[in-house]
Write a protein that holds these residues in place. Structure first.
Motif, PDB file in Angstrom:
ATOM      1  N   LEU A 163     -24.349   5.069  16.880  1.00  0.00           N
ATOM      2  CA  LEU A 163     -23.157   4.256  16.639  1.00  0.00           C
ATOM      3  C   LEU A 163     -23.451   2.762  16.731  1.00  0.00           C
ATOM      4  CD1 LEU A 163     -20.391   6.344  18.442  1.00  0.00           C
ATOM      5  CD2 LEU A 163     -20.793   6.095  15.980  1.00  0.00           C
ATOM      6  N   ILE A 164     -24.385   2.390  17.587  1.00  0.00           N
ATOM      7  CA  ILE A 164     -24.792   0.979  17.666  1.00  0.00           C
ATOM      8  C   ILE A 164     -25.548   0.596  16.403  1.00  0.00           C
ATOM      9  CG2 ILE A 164     -26.335  -0.639  18.860  1.00  0.00           C
ATOM     10  CD1 ILE A 164     -25.489   0.794  21.495  1.00  0.00           C
ATOM     11  N   GLU A 165     -26.486   1.446  15.979  1.00  0.00           N
ATOM     12  CA  GLU A 165     -27.268   1.161  14.768  1.00  0.00           C
ATOM     13  C   GLU A 165     -26.382   1.083  13.524  1.00  0.00           C
ATOM     14  OE1 GLU A 165     -30.612   3.812  14.363  1.00  0.00           O
ATOM     15  OE2 GLU A 165     -31.280   3.359  16.405  1.00  0.00           O
ATOM     16  N   SER A 166     -25.318   1.889  13.492  1.00  0.00           N
ATOM     17  CA  SER A 166     -24.415   1.859  12.336  1.00  0.00           C
ATOM     18  C   SER A 166     -23.458   0.674  12.395  1.00  0.00           C
ATOM     19  CB  SER A 166     -23.607   3.166  12.252  1.00  0.00           C
ATOM     20  OG  SER A 166     -22.671   3.239  13.312  1.00  0.00           O
ATOM     21  N   GLY A 167     -23.460  -0.042  13.525  1.00  0.00           N
ATOM     22  CA  GLY A 167     -22.638  -1.234  13.656  1.00  0.00           C
ATOM     23  C   GLY A 167     -21.227  -0.993  14.183  1.00  0.00           C
ATOM     24  N   HIS A 168     -20.891   0.248  14.534  1.00  0.00           N
ATOM     25  CA  HIS A 168     -19.520   0.549  14.969  1.00  0.00           C
ATOM     26  C   HIS A 168     -19.221   0.112  16.402  1.00  0.00           C
ATOM     27  CE1 HIS A 168     -18.037   2.706  11.452  1.00  0.00           C
ATOM     28  NE2 HIS A 168     -19.292   3.094  11.291  1.00  0.00           N
ATOM     29  N   ILE A 169     -20.222   0.206  17.274  1.00  0.00           N
ATOM     30  CA  ILE A 169     -19.981  -0.163  18.672  1.00  0.00           C
ATOM     31  C   ILE A 169     -21.093  -1.079  19.164  1.00  0.00           C
ATOM     32  CG2 ILE A 169     -18.737   1.983  19.159  1.00  0.00           C
ATOM     33  CD1 ILE A 169     -21.218   2.869  20.818  1.00  0.00           C
ATOM     34  N   GLU A 170     -20.856  -1.642  20.345  1.00  0.00           N
ATOM     35  CA  GLU A 170     -21.867  -2.462  21.012  1.00  0.00           C
ATOM     36  C   GLU A 170     -21.783  -2.230  22.509  1.00  0.00           C
ATOM     37  OE1 GLU A 170     -20.772  -6.253  19.475  1.00  0.00           O
ATOM     38  OE2 GLU A 170     -18.990  -6.418  20.718  1.00  0.00           O
ATOM     39  N   ARG A 171     -22.871  -2.524  23.180  1.00  0.00           N
ATOM     40  CA  ARG A 171     -22.915  -2.451  24.645  1.00  0.00           C
ATOM     41  C   ARG A 171     -22.629  -3.842  25.202  1.00  0.00           C
ATOM     42  NH1 ARG A 171     -27.997   0.016  23.625  1.00  0.00           N
ATOM     43  NH2 ARG A 171     -27.916   2.261  23.872  1.00  0.00           N
ATOM     44  N   HIS A 216     -17.981  -0.831  23.629  1.00  0.00           N
ATOM     45  CA  HIS A 216     -16.827  -1.419  22.950  1.00  0.00           C
ATOM     46  C   HIS A 216     -17.029  -1.329  21.445  1.00  0.00           C
ATOM     47  CE1 HIS A 216     -15.260  -3.265  26.611  1.00  0.00           C
ATOM     48  NE2 HIS A 216     -16.483  -3.651  26.876  1.00  0.00           N
ATOM     49  N   TYR A 217     -15.931  -1.333  20.722  1.00  0.00           N
ATOM     50  CA  TYR A 217     -15.998  -1.470  19.273  1.00  0.00           C
ATOM     51  C   TYR A 217     -16.607  -2.826  18.960  1.00  0.00           C
ATOM     52  CZ  TYR A 217     -13.542   2.271  16.809  1.00  0.00           C
ATOM     53  OH  TYR A 217     -13.211   3.451  16.220  1.00  0.00           O
ATOM     54  N   SER A 218     -17.408  -2.889  17.935  1.00  0.00           N
ATOM     55  CA  SER A 218     -17.944  -4.167  17.461  1.00  0.00           C
ATOM     56  C   SER A 218     -16.940  -4.780  16.486  1.00  0.00           C
ATOM     57  CB  SER A 218     -19.280  -3.932  16.753  1.00  0.00           C
ATOM     58  OG  SER A 218     -19.055  -3.198  15.559  1.00  0.00           O
TER      59      SER A 218
END
Length: 172
Positions: free
Chosen positions: A85-93, A106-108
């Motif tokens: 999900l981070i790689e797809s850009g949907h979320i971030e830490r 969190h949502y990006s």
């Protein structure tokens, strides 16, 4: 009205609400599959995004461990899902401001844009469907749904924790 007929009417209303919630769940599931498919996401990816969005909206963001507990995934599986999900850009830490040892999900900005693009028409349709309902009805519906969500969360926590399982929460 006789005392028995009041109970029957209440039972009928509660049964109708239960049917409505099942129908809402079914159509929500259909919409979630459409969103997932249109964004090259897997069903668990969408479920994860819903948990992350809900937790954020409630002011209690999730850790990867908390998300894994909610999804019933192993630490390895949740790590893979979060990385995807981070790689797809949907979320971030993001580091937890209160506890620097914890990392919150969190949502990006990109994820919010994608979600808004898909769900804005859904929101417009639901707002239109409720436009003629008085505010008092909406407040009552909100109280009903809040009570039901609370009961379902309580049941889920009690069922998940059981005698041999620790209670699952949002944190690590």
């Amino acid at each position: 009205m006789a005392e028995g007929s009041t109970d029957a009417t209440r039972d009928e209303l509660e049964a109708a609400i239960a049917r409505d919630i099942r129908a809402l769940t079914a159509v929500s599931d259909q919409i979630s599959h459409l969103f997932a498919h249109s964004n090259n996401l897997r069903p668990n990816d969408f479920r994860a995004l819903m948990y992350i969005a809900t937790a954020d909206a409630e002011g209690s963001p999730l850790t990867a461990g908390g998300l894994g507990a909610l999804l019933g995934l192993s630490p390895a599986a949740i790590t893979y899902l979060v990385e995807r999900l981070i790689e797809s850009g949907h979320i971030e830490r993001e580091p937890d401001e209160l506890d620097k040892r914890r990392v919150l999900l969190h949502y990006s900005g990109y994820g919010m844009t994608v979600a808004a693009g898909f769900f804005t028409p859904v929101s417009l349709r639901t707002r239109s469907a409720m436009a003629d309902l008085p505010d008092a009805d909406l407040r009552t519906a909100h109280r009903v749904l809040t009570a039901i969500v609370g009961a379902l969360r309580d049941h889920s926590a009690a069922t998940a924790s059981g005698p041999d399982r620790p209670e699952q929460g949002r944190g690590d």
